[in-house]
Design a protein around this motif. Structure first.
Motif, short mmCIF file in Angstrom:
data_model
loop_
_atom_site.label_atom_id
_atom_site.label_comp_id
_atom_site.label_asym_id
_atom_site.label_seq_id
_atom_site.Cartn_x
_atom_site.Cartn_y
_atom_site.Cartn_z
N GLN A 6 0.82 -1.21 0.00
CA GLN A 6 0.00 0.00 0.00
C GLN A 6 0.85 1.25 0.00
O GLN A 6 0.55 2.23 -0.70
N TRP A 116 -5.25 1.54 -3.33
CA TRP A 116 -4.53 0.29 -3.60
C TRP A 116 -5.47 -0.91 -3.58
O TRP A 116 -5.40 -1.79 -4.42
N ARG A 117 -6.40 -0.93 -2.62
CA ARG A 117 -7.29 -2.08 -2.49
C ARG A 117 -8.19 -2.23 -3.71
O ARG A 117 -8.43 -3.34 -4.18
#
Length: 208
Positions: A6, A116-117
């Motif tokens: 991340q 990021w997820r």
């Protein structure tokens, strides 16, 4: 290693911007290959859809695309499958896990809410900023995520594209309580664009 990934993502996104995100995205050719010869349902967020019984019809398509995180009111009206999600906002972890899309389409030009997820949840495609600029110039306003998605799919070799839950804000949106004059879109121009598309491209139809 998740936290480190991340951090790396955030740093590279800040330093390299669109160049880095484009590297993570599916290519245009790869996206077109996924749609070649497929039937596609694009499910909009109009409240009027909940009064219809299109659910089974929606789920019968090869690919079902839903917009942002609008609720699926009932299987009878909305179907239950979500193969792709076209989004213009942050999508929660819970929504992603519930919908479980195979592909996430990031549609707007701004990237701040793209984290990021979301990029790493499934396959990921980032829409062209130039295409967004073309639509904005054509419509005289920023286009809705539904309009962007329709414009994206029309450029492919999908065999059939059916639009559900699009009444161009006549019944408002399941995504919120704002009225047409409170959102930055020109729905009259979007309606005209879609009607013209249906008139000239027999692949497209609108289920009112």
């Amino acid at each position: 290693m998740t936290w480190l990934s991340q951090i790396i993502f955030s740093c590279r996104k800040a330093l390299q911007g669109d160049q880095y995100l484009a590297h993570l995205s599916l290519s245009e050719d790869a996206l077109h290959a996924l749609l070649e010869g497929k039937t596609v349902a694009i499910v909009g967020n109009a409240r009027s859809l909940e009064t219809r019984n299109y659910g089974a019809e929606i789920d019968a398509h090869d690919i079902v695309i839903r917009l942002n995180n609008a609720p699926i009111i009932a299987a009878a009206s909305h179907g239950h499958r979500t193969d792709w999600m076209a989004v213009a906002k942050h999508i929660s972890k819970q929504t992603l896990q519930t919908r479980n899309p195979d592909l996430l389409l990031w549609m707007p030009a701004h990237r701040k809410r793209l984290d990021w997820r979301m990029v790493n949840y499934s396959k990921f495609y980032i829409n062209s900023p130039e295409r967004n600029d073309e639509l904005k110039a054509k419509l005289g306003a920023s286009s809705s995520v539904g309009c962007k998605t329709i414009d994206l799919i029309r450029r492919t070799n999908a065999a059939k594209v059916t639009l559900y839950g699009f009444d161009f804000f006549a019944s408002l949106s399941l995504s919120g309580n704002r009225t047409a004059d409170q959102v930055p879109h020109n729905f009259s121009a979007e309606k005209e664009m879609v009607e013209n598309l249906i008139a000239r491209d027999t692949r497209f139809s609108l289920r009112a």
